[in-house]
Write a protein that holds these residues in place. Structure first.
Motif, short mmCIF file in Angstrom:
data_model
loop_
_atom_site.label_atom_id
_atom_site.label_comp_id
_atom_site.label_asym_id
_atom_site.label_seq_id
_atom_site.Cartn_x
_atom_site.Cartn_y
_atom_site.Cartn_z
N ARG A 20 4.16 0.35 -41.33
CA ARG A 20 3.32 0.73 -42.21
C ARG A 20 4.64 1.95 -42.93
NH1 ARG A 20 -2.20 -0.01 -43.70
NH2 ARG A 20 -3.13 -1.20 -42.27
N ASP A 21 5.14 2.39 -41.88
CA ASP A 21 6.35 3.63 -42.46
C ASP A 21 7.66 3.34 -43.00
OD1 ASP A 21 7.30 3.03 -39.99
OD2 ASP A 21 6.74 4.86 -38.97
N GLY A 22 7.66 1.39 -43.32
CA GLY A 22 9.04 1.00 -43.22
C GLY A 22 9.92 0.99 -41.97
N ARG A 23 9.77 0.79 -40.83
CA ARG A 23 10.69 1.16 -39.76
C ARG A 23 10.66 -0.45 -39.12
NH1 ARG A 23 8.29 4.45 -35.30
NH2 ARG A 23 6.56 3.93 -36.18
N ALA A 24 9.16 -1.51 -40.05
CA ALA A 24 9.64 -2.88 -39.23
C ALA A 24 9.67 -3.33 -40.90
CB ALA A 24 8.71 -3.09 -38.46
N ASP A 25 9.72 -4.98 -40.90
CA ASP A 25 9.42 -6.07 -41.97
C ASP A 25 7.99 -6.16 -42.22
OD1 ASP A 25 12.26 -4.98 -43.63
OD2 ASP A 25 12.67 -5.71 -41.62
N VAL A 26 8.18 -7.28 -40.74
CA VAL A 26 7.11 -7.95 -40.27
C VAL A 26 6.57 -7.81 -39.09
CG1 VAL A 26 8.23 -9.40 -39.62
CG2 VAL A 26 6.25 -10.05 -40.29
N ALA A 27 5.04 -7.55 -38.65
CA ALA A 27 4.48 -7.91 -37.29
C ALA A 27 3.31 -8.60 -37.19
CB ALA A 27 3.80 -5.99 -37.43
N LEU A 28 3.32 -8.72 -36.11
CA LEU A 28 2.04 -8.97 -35.61
C LEU A 28 1.42 -8.44 -34.68
CD1 LEU A 28 3.78 -12.16 -33.22
CD2 LEU A 28 3.28 -12.36 -35.21
N LEU A 29 0.14 -8.73 -35.00
CA LEU A 29 -1.08 -7.34 -35.17
C LEU A 29 -1.91 -8.44 -34.73
CD1 LEU A 29 -1.04 -4.99 -38.55
CD2 LEU A 29 0.94 -4.85 -36.18
N GLN A 30 -3.04 -7.72 -33.97
CA GLN A 30 -4.24 -8.30 -33.63
C GLN A 30 -5.55 -7.65 -33.82
OE1 GLN A 30 -3.30 -8.19 -29.04
NE2 GLN A 30 -2.27 -10.73 -29.45
N ARG A 31 -6.67 -7.88 -34.81
CA ARG A 31 -7.71 -7.54 -35.24
C ARG A 31 -8.84 -8.65 -34.24
NH1 ARG A 31 -6.71 -10.49 -40.04
NH2 ARG A 31 -8.18 -12.45 -39.19
N PRO A 32 -9.62 -7.19 -33.20
CA PRO A 32 -9.87 -5.58 -34.32
C PRO A 32 -9.16 -4.82 -33.95
CG PRO A 32 -12.16 -6.10 -32.70
CD PRO A 32 -10.31 -7.77 -32.78
N PHE A 33 -8.16 -5.39 -32.72
CA PHE A 33 -7.68 -4.06 -32.60
C PHE A 33 -6.67 -3.09 -33.60
CE2 PHE A 33 -7.39 -6.82 -29.31
CZ PHE A 33 -8.99 -6.64 -28.01
N ASP A 34 -6.10 -3.12 -34.27
CA ASP A 34 -4.78 -2.88 -34.91
C ASP A 34 -5.65 -3.30 -36.52
OD1 ASP A 34 -3.10 -3.00 -33.45
OD2 ASP A 34 -2.72 -4.84 -33.67
N THR A 35 -5.43 -2.01 -37.62
CA THR A 35 -5.77 -2.31 -39.23
C THR A 35 -4.85 -3.04 -40.28
OG1 THR A 35 -7.22 -0.34 -38.44
CG2 THR A 35 -7.32 -0.94 -40.68
N THR A 36 -5.70 -3.57 -40.76
CA THR A 36 -4.45 -5.05 -41.32
C THR A 36 -5.51 -3.87 -43.15
OG1 THR A 36 -6.10 -6.51 -41.62
CG2 THR A 36 -4.21 -6.43 -40.15
N ALA A 37 -5.55 -3.48 -43.19
CA ALA A 37 -6.01 -2.34 -44.76
C ALA A 37 -5.10 -2.39 -45.23
CB ALA A 37 -7.46 -1.88 -44.68
N GLY A 38 -4.60 -3.13 -46.61
CA GLY A 38 -3.60 -2.98 -47.55
C GLY A 38 -2.59 -3.18 -47.03
N LEU A 39 -2.06 -4.38 -46.10
CA LEU A 39 -1.23 -5.67 -45.50
C LEU A 39 -2.01 -6.17 -46.24
CD1 LEU A 39 -0.52 -3.87 -42.50
CD2 LEU A 39 0.86 -3.30 -43.71
#
Length: 279
Positions: free
Chosen positions: A136-155
């Protein structure tokens, strides 16, 4: 509103203490208090309930905290992505939680490297919830996230894999031989409390479990008989002989997704996402 005001407010809202917030911002407390009061007057709302003993967020303050974090992340992201776009050597930064999805990540990197026009991929291994912030803050271009632990709203996201969860126990624990455990039974293990992960602001929630920062620390505490943890079943590959796992059928399934900013026009990001979904 100015970004300076938002940073002041976020510091106070996360610390819930004007003195600690002032120290964090390297400024004196009186001008910080005045800045928050001016912000409240301009918005026409009360953001913080102040008493002689405590500071608490109002409903309006909770909304501004969420929106201010997103706004500050967007400002930082614009700066970082602009600079990276001007780099002489193109590349991607991929953020992922340390220890999670390692097999999937290895396959993804190998498959992408074989693609025509593939660029170098820098992998950033993160602590809990850090990979989402980096995206979200631009340090990464892409990420591997895990729901429900991570929030993906707006991505923008594509689902890659869904798996069940297991509870990790010390080998030899009386419950280690059970065919399965419910979440209620796991939380009732008084001798093995669930761990407490850090919040975004840096503090820890209240509770009897130990404070943990990463999975290496967590698994060592479990082996010592100080905690248990409910984790995705793919993490079994990182366990030692002094651990045991038991399925937890009523724990929410965990879905690994590849995520990227919705406004991204990067051909390299698009190619990496296509490779991930093909796998």
């Amino acid at each position: 509103m100015e970004t300076r005001e938002l940073r002041y407010f976020v510091a106070v809202a996360e610390e819930l203490h004007f003195g600690r917030a002032a120290q964090r911002l390297a400024m004196a407390q009186p001008p910080l208090s005045r800045a928050i009061q001016q912000l409240e007057r301009r918005l026409g709302v009360v953001l913080l309930d102040r008493t002689a003993r405590a500071v608490a967020l109002t409903e309006a303050g909770s909304v501004l905290l969420r929106e201010a974090r997103a706004a500050l992340d967007a400002v930082e992201a614009a700066e970082r992505r602009t600079r990276r776009a001007a780099a002489e050597t193109p590349g991607l930064v991929l953020a992922t939680k340390a220890g999670a999805s390692s097999e999937l990540l290895a396959k993804l990197l190998d498959a992408y490297a074989a693609e025509p026009g593939a660029v170098a991929v820098e992998v950033m291994l993160c602590g809990p919830a850090e990979q989402e912030r980096m995206l979200r803050d631009g340090r990464a271009d892409v990420a591997l996230l895990q729901r429900p632990f991570d929030t993906t709203a707006g991505l923008d996201t594509e689902d890659l894999r869904t798996e069940q969860q297991v509870v990790v126990l010390p080998a030899g624990h009386p419950s280690a031989g059970r065919p399965q455990l419910s979440m209620a039974e796991v939380t009732a293990l008084e001798d093995l409390p669930l761990p407490r992960w850090p919040r975004r602001g840096g503090g820890y929630p209240d509770g009897p479990g130990p404070q943990v920062r990463d999975h290496t620390q967590l698994f060592q505490l479990i082996a010592l008989g100080r905690a248990c943890a409910v984790v995705p079943e793919s993490l079994r590959a990182h366990l030692r002989d002094d651990h045991a796992t038991v399925p937890v059928p009523d724990a929410p399934p965990v879905t690994t997704v590849i995520a990227w900013p919705p406004h991204s026009t990067s051909h390299a990001v698009a190619a990496l996402v296509r490779t991930a979904t093909r796998l």
